[in-house]
Design an enzyme around this catalytic site. Structure first.
Site: not given
Length: 305
Positions: A174-175
């Site tokens: 996600q990051e």
């Protein structure tokens, strides 16, 4: 939304109807956040992974490309992902994909050569726009969207800091989409997108941008920060992951009688998070974590034989 229909039925005392709807969630969407919450609401837990299932090893689970082009399919089948990608580019003259099916194919080819920043974005875009497939086909699509990158670095960090590897994969996906050189507009850097001040506090020294772009160091510090958050919130994943995004101070301010109890009603608490970015982030990261856990099992566990 089938999950919430099931939740509503349960609140009205219609347990059988709720379970029917939650089982429908698992068939329609075996991976991701709502699959996880449906499993929890059904009272089901994952068994230990079978020795025959992939708990590590290859970063990207292989299955046929099915591009409709024999040369591309043969190159992919024989492990020549780079050659398949170059052939695809030549066939299209460098033109961008025009429809979801082409995005799906290009996304698979890009992730096949490690270009996750663009490839994972294309796969997610395509999956949202293509017709909903059956459970097993959806399982394959999700396996493409959850490569096991940086197994050595993240695995070592997970072991050292006592954090599960699937959570670290979920955060990294996600990051940074597994791109260690990426930096956010607010200054977060690297695989797990650490702010320099936070990283310096965790490392007990100032760190250069180059150091924070090192996957092994970034993984270690990010895992350490997650462990600290999990300890602060008594291993509550919702509060810990929300804190990773918004900060523990913000999360503390969301624990009040006016909001749902995150221990008793975590789904409602998540929907009440006042920051839209954090609300989506919690669902994405915890959904990623669940998907990585589920992909270590046979699809029959969810999809049936």
């Amino acid at each position: 939304q089938l999950f919430w229909q099931g939740y509503s039925a349960q609140q009205q005392g219609q347990r059988q109807q709720a379970e029917r709807l939650w089982h429908a969630v698992l068939q329609a969407q075996p991976m991701g956040y709502y699959s996880w919450r449906a499993m929890v609401r059904l009272g089901r837990v994952l068994p230990p992974p079978s020795a025959s299932q992939p708990t590590g090893g290859k970063e990207l689970l292989w299955h046929p490309l099915a591009s409709g082009n024999q040369r591309l399919d043969d190159l992919w089948r024989t492990g020549q992902a780079l050659e398949a990608w170059e052939s695809w580019r030549n066939l299209r003259g460098g033109a961008a994909p025009q429809d979801p099916q082409q995005r799906l194919l290009e996304g698979r080819l890009r992730t096949g050569i490690g270009d996750d920043w663009t490839g994972l974005g294309q796969l997610e875009f395509a999956n949202l726009r293509l017709p909903q497939p059956g459970c097993r086909q959806q399982w394959l699509r999700e396996s493409d969207q959850h490569p096991r990158r940086f197994q050595s670095e993240l695995g070592k960090a997970a072991q050292q800091e006592g954090v599960d590897l699937e959570l670290l994969w979920g955060v990294a996906r996600q990051e940074s989409r597994f791109s260690p050189g990426v930096a956010s507009p607010v200054g977060a850097i690297g695989l797990l997108q650490l702010m320099p001040d936070t990283a310096a506090e965790l490392a007990r020294r100032e760190l250069s941008t180059q150091e924070l772009q090192n996957p092994a160091l970034n993984a270690q510090l990010g895992a350490r920060y997650l462990r600290q958050l999990l300890e602060r919130w008594q291993n509550q994943p919702f509060l810990s992951v929300a804190s990773y995004n918004a900060g523990p101070g913000a999360v503390a301010s969301w624990l009040n009688p006016a909001l749902p109890d995150p221990q008793l009603e975590p789904e409602l608490w998540t929907e009440a998070i006042p920051y839209p970015e954090t609300r989506l982030y919690v669902k994405k990261v915890l959904g990623n974590r669940w998907s990585y856990q589920l992909l270590q099992h046979d699809p029959a566990l969810i999809c049936g034989r």
